[in-house]
Design a protein around this motif. Structure first.
Motif, PDB file in Angstrom:
ATOM      1  N   ARG A  47       0.858  -1.180   0.000  1.00 20.03           N
ATOM      2  CA  ARG A  47       0.000   0.000   0.000  1.00 20.03           C
ATOM      3  C   ARG A  47       0.896   1.231   0.000  1.00 20.03           C
ATOM      4  N   HIS A  96      -1.370  -4.381  -3.607  1.00 19.50           N
ATOM      5  CA  HIS A  96      -1.655  -5.149  -4.823  1.00 19.50           C
ATOM      6  C   HIS A  96      -1.115  -6.557  -4.659  1.00 19.50           C
ATOM      7  N   ASN A 150      -2.604 -10.660  -9.455  1.00 23.38           N
ATOM      8  CA  ASN A 150      -3.810  -9.898  -9.769  1.00 23.38           C
ATOM      9  C   ASN A 150      -3.565  -9.078 -11.037  1.00 23.38           C
ATOM     10  N   PRO A 200      -4.698  -1.938  -8.598  1.00 24.17           N
ATOM     11  CA  PRO A 200      -5.409  -1.832  -7.321  1.00 24.17           C
ATOM     12  C   PRO A 200      -6.199  -0.536  -7.177  1.00 24.17           C
ATOM     13  N   GLU A 232     -11.561   2.459  -8.980  1.00 29.01           N
ATOM     14  CA  GLU A 232     -11.240   1.036  -9.140  1.00 29.01           C
ATOM     15  C   GLU A 232     -11.439   0.626 -10.591  1.00 29.01           C
ATOM     16  N   HIS A 274      -9.105   0.893   2.937  1.00 28.97           N
ATOM     17  CA  HIS A 274      -9.132  -0.140   1.895  1.00 28.97           C
ATOM     18  C   HIS A 274      -9.600  -1.500   2.412  1.00 28.97           C
ATOM     19  N   TYR A 304     -11.993  -3.359   0.033  1.00 28.42           N
ATOM     20  CA  TYR A 304     -11.319  -3.734  -1.208  1.00 28.42           C
ATOM     21  C   TYR A 304     -10.339  -4.877  -0.978  1.00 28.42           C
ATOM     22  N   ASN A 305      -9.611  -4.842   0.121  1.00 32.40           N
ATOM     23  CA  ASN A 305      -8.654  -5.914   0.403  1.00 32.40           C
ATOM     24  C   ASN A 305      -9.356  -7.264   0.511  1.00 32.40           C
ATOM     25  N   GLN A 344     -10.323  -8.299  -2.994  1.00 33.38           N
ATOM     26  CA  GLN A 344      -9.163  -8.744  -3.763  1.00 33.38           C
ATOM     27  C   GLN A 344      -8.738 -10.155  -3.344  1.00 33.38           C
TER      28      GLN A 344
END
Length: 291
Positions: A56, A77, A81, A85, A101, A230, A233-234, A237
């Motif tokens: 991050r 990230h 992936n 990110p 995003e 985040h 989102y984490n 992901q």
């Protein structure tokens, strides 16, 4: 001078220093990106593969006199992936202005649609989405995509495609042409900071970090609420990467892994069994020496 960044209608990244934002007309430096945090999730132990591709990264967007104007906060990230990110744009008081995003328009999540074509026959394809602090859509960033699906690049390697900032009502607020950002003069308020922040996010994409540095596993208090910006989102992901690593079935083969998965698995097996192999060699050597 501190307000100069949000008053300019034409901005560019300094080709000689991508951490500087310049006014296109005058060439004056209006802002700098100063890294204030580089954080990663715990590495775990040697048996567990390290899933962090880049940590991050949080930057203070500062005026030339050093005054912080806003924060640019890109999420961690994960390895493999294929999607850039999420990035959050945050006020100096810790208030999230918006998040950008690329997942919503990724082909991995049902994206890849075309909105139309330009007069030159180029496709209009959304590439990223802006959300407000409550995760409601604010607008899309729409690429002008060549018919052959090429991705033209600038001399410094950044994306050279024209990019439009469109509200959910179809109003164009800004445009990136040849790497330069041009903002409609009628755009005011938080939208200015959101557009500038997302311009930086789309320019950097996978290019960060530019400078070397070690990431800490201890989360600092950069601004109020920094720890949880985040969190959702984490989790998203991590769930996506679990699905990404699973084999697929196709007409051509019963089991197919997505790009990079097999290599990642082999690297992990090598990491796992390398100490065992070394230990066996040592034991055999000692055994032969004793005999």
């Amino acid at each position: 001078m501190a307000a100069g960044l949000f008053e300019s209608t034409s901005l560019r990244l300094n080709p000689a220093n991508l951490y500087e934002v310049q006014d296109v007309g005058t060439g004056a430096t209006l802002a700098r990106l100063v890294e204030v945090a580089r954080v990663r999730s715990p590495r775990g132990h040697w048996i567990t593969p390290d899933r962090v591709r880049t940590p991050r990264l949080t930057f203070a967007v500062t005026a030339p006199d050093g005054t912080a104007l806003m924060y640019y906060d890109r999420a961690e990230h994960q390895t493999l992936n294929p999607i850039a990110p999420q990035t959050a744009f945050v006020g100096t008081d810790g208030r999230v202005l918006a998040r950008l995003e690329c997942d919503s328009h990724s082909t991995f999540h049902g994206g890849g649609r075309v909105l139309g074509t330009t007069d030159q026959g180029w496709f209009l394809a959304p590439g990223a989405r802006l959300h407000d602090p409550e995760a409601r859509p604010l607008g899309d960033l729409v690429f002008e995509q060549p018919p052959n699906m090429d991705r033209p690049i600038l001399p410094d390697g950044r994306d050279a495609r024209t990019l439009r900032w469109m509200t959910m009502d179809g109003v164009q607020l800004a445009e990136r042409r040849n790497g330069d950002l041009h903002i409609d003069g009628r755009v005011t308020g938080a939208w200015r900071a959101i557009i500038i922040g997302s311009y930086l996010a789309m320019a950097f994409e996978f290019h960060l970090p530019i400078n070397e540095g070690e990431a800490t596993e201890t989360v600092p208090n950069v601004y109020p609420g920094y720890t949880d910006v985040h969190t959702d989102y984490n989790e998203f992901q991590r769930d996506f990467m679990i699905q990404y690593r699973r084999p697929m079935r196709t007409r051509a083969a019963p089991v197919v892994f997505r790009a990079g998965v097999q290599r990642d698995q082999l690297e992990h097996l090598f990491k796992l069994f390398w100490p065992v192999g070394v230990a066996l060699v040592i034991v055999l050597a000692l055994f032969r020496w004793v005999i």
